[in-house]
Design an enzyme around this catalytic site. Structure first.
Site, PDB file in Angstrom:
ATOM      1  N   CYS A 199       0.858  -1.178  -0.046  1.00  0.00           N
ATOM      2  CA  CYS A 199      -0.220   0.220  -0.024  1.00  0.00           C
ATOM      3  C   CYS A 199       0.761   1.412  -0.185  1.00  0.00           C
ATOM      4  CB  CYS A 199      -0.784   0.160   1.250  1.00  0.00           C
ATOM      5  SG  CYS A 199      -1.649   1.530   1.420  1.00  0.00           S
ATOM      6  N   ASN A 200       0.734   1.957  -0.889  1.00  0.00           N
ATOM      7  CA  ASN A 200       1.545   3.142  -1.053  1.00  0.00           C
ATOM      8  C   ASN A 200       1.464   4.176  -0.016  1.00  0.00           C
ATOM      9  OD1 ASN A 200       2.830   3.334  -4.298  1.00  0.00           O
ATOM     10  ND2 ASN A 200       0.939   2.313  -4.022  1.00  0.00           N
TER      11      ASN A 200
ATOM     12  N   CYS B 290      -1.019   3.888  -6.336  1.00  0.00           N
ATOM     13  CA  CYS B 290      -1.914   3.023  -5.419  1.00  0.00           C
ATOM     14  C   CYS B 290      -1.893   1.748  -5.936  1.00  0.00           C
ATOM     15  CB  CYS B 290      -3.094   3.897  -5.128  1.00  0.00           C
ATOM     16  SG  CYS B 290      -4.384   3.045  -4.354  1.00  0.00           S
TER      17      CYS B 290
HETATM   18  N1  DGL Z   1      -3.906   0.637  -1.837  1.00  0.00           N
HETATM   19  C1  DGL Z   1      -3.690   1.888  -1.067  1.00  0.00           C
HETATM   20  C2  DGL Z   1      -2.473   2.358  -1.877  1.00  0.00           C
HETATM   21  O1  DGL Z   1      -1.583   1.841  -2.460  1.00  0.00           O
HETATM   22  C3  DGL Z   1      -4.393   2.627  -0.587  1.00  0.00           C
HETATM   23  C4  DGL Z   1      -6.020   2.528  -0.800  1.00  0.00           C
HETATM   24  C5  DGL Z   1      -6.861   3.423   0.271  1.00  0.00           C
HETATM   25  O2  DGL Z   1      -7.094   4.568   0.142  1.00  0.00           O
HETATM   26  O3  DGL Z   1      -7.012   2.556   1.267  1.00  0.00           O
HETATM   27  O4  DGL Z   1      -2.231   3.643  -1.527  1.00  0.00           O
END
Ligand code: DGL
Length: 273
Positions: A81-82, A192
């Site tokens: 998760c970024n 993301c």
């Molecule tokens: N999948 C997450 C990312 O890579 C964020 C998604 C969320 O907002 O929860 O940033």
């Protein structure tokens, strides 16, 4: 497996976590690279999205989840998760110095290397888009390349609801991307992990004017480098979620990941207060 490795307790699992479904794009890349690794995927579905939350909140979630993954036997943890990487990977590494930790950061470096126009864009959650860590990444790796950072509120949630081919979203995405493309952007970084699953919607809009940059495969290769013994297990997959774990399992085919089901051993709810 030799007697030595049986005698020594070892953390033999690789844990991959995200707020929800997005990190499955990274899990899939790892599963392809490491067919015999035992994998745990953890989704903090009771607290998503992370992208509109404050850093301190995300940090406290990430540290608690990390503790549970360690208890579950993980020796390698991928923060897939970024947003969580930006907010918490430094604290996470400090808190768990014995773990091998892999974070996921927007692919500014590869995009800057690939651009011919000298303009790239990063699509990210609001939290990642405004972060100092992303600004640092750009300062370190973009050189003279111009970087447009575009926050995409609601896009991760769209993936969560599996509304991937809704025409309203296609229109919204077109509105978002057209000014970037018109300004000459030729590399669009998916900043993301959820956005990987939006590629089928984004690709026809972008057409041949730009390329999408996704770091999932690079993250998987990094995981292979760190995994060592952890890569040799029974090839199982456990899905854990703080809410509705059955949704993770049900979402696999819709996300093009039905092939992961043959590795699935169990799906369960895990409360991480
Ligand atoms: N999948 C997450 C990312 O890579 C964020 C998604 C969320 O907002 O929860 O940033």
């Amino acid at each position: 497996c030799g007697a030595g490795s049986l005698a020594l307790p070892r953390r033999s699992m690789i844990g991959v976590f995200d707020s929800g479904l997005g990190g499955l794009s990274v899990l899939a890349a790892i599963a392809r690279e490491l067919p015999t690794a035992d994998l745990i995927y953890f989704a903090d579905t009771a607290h998503l999205p992370y992208g509109d939350k404050e850093d301190h909140y995300i940090r406290s979630r990430v540290l608690r989840i990390g503790g549970r993954l360690v208890d579950a036997g993980c020796g390698v943890i991928v923060v897939a998760c970024n947003t969580a990487t930006v907010a918490a990977v430094a604290a996470f590494r400090e808190h768990f110095p014995d773990l091998a930790v892999v974070g996921v950061e927007p692919g500014v470096k590869p995009a800057a290397a690939l651009t011919r126009s000298g303009r790239i864009a990063v699509l990210a959650t609001e939290s990642t888009a405004r972060s100092e860590r992303l600004a640092d990444l750009i300062r370190q790796h973009a050189g003279s390349v111009q970087v447009h950072v575009a926050a995409c509120p609601g896009w991760a949630t769209r993936v969560e609801t599996l509304q991937l081919d809704d025409p309203h979203f296609a229109a919204e995405a077109r509105q978002h991307l057209t000014p970037l493309l018109d300004s000459g952007v030729d590399q669009i970084v998916l900043g993301c992990t959820h956005y990987t699953f939006l590629a089928p919607v984004l690709q026809p809009i972008i057409d041949r004017r730009a390329a999408l940059v996704d770091v999932a495969d690079a993250v998987a290769r990094q995981c292979v480098r760190l995994a060592g013994m952890e890569a040799r297990g029974g090839g199982g997959l456990t899905l854990l979620a703080t809410a509705q774990p059955e949704r993770l399992q049900a979402a696999l085919p819709a996300l093009g990941l039905g092939w992961l089901r043959h590795r699935l051993r169990s799906a369960a709810r895990l409360i991480v207060a």
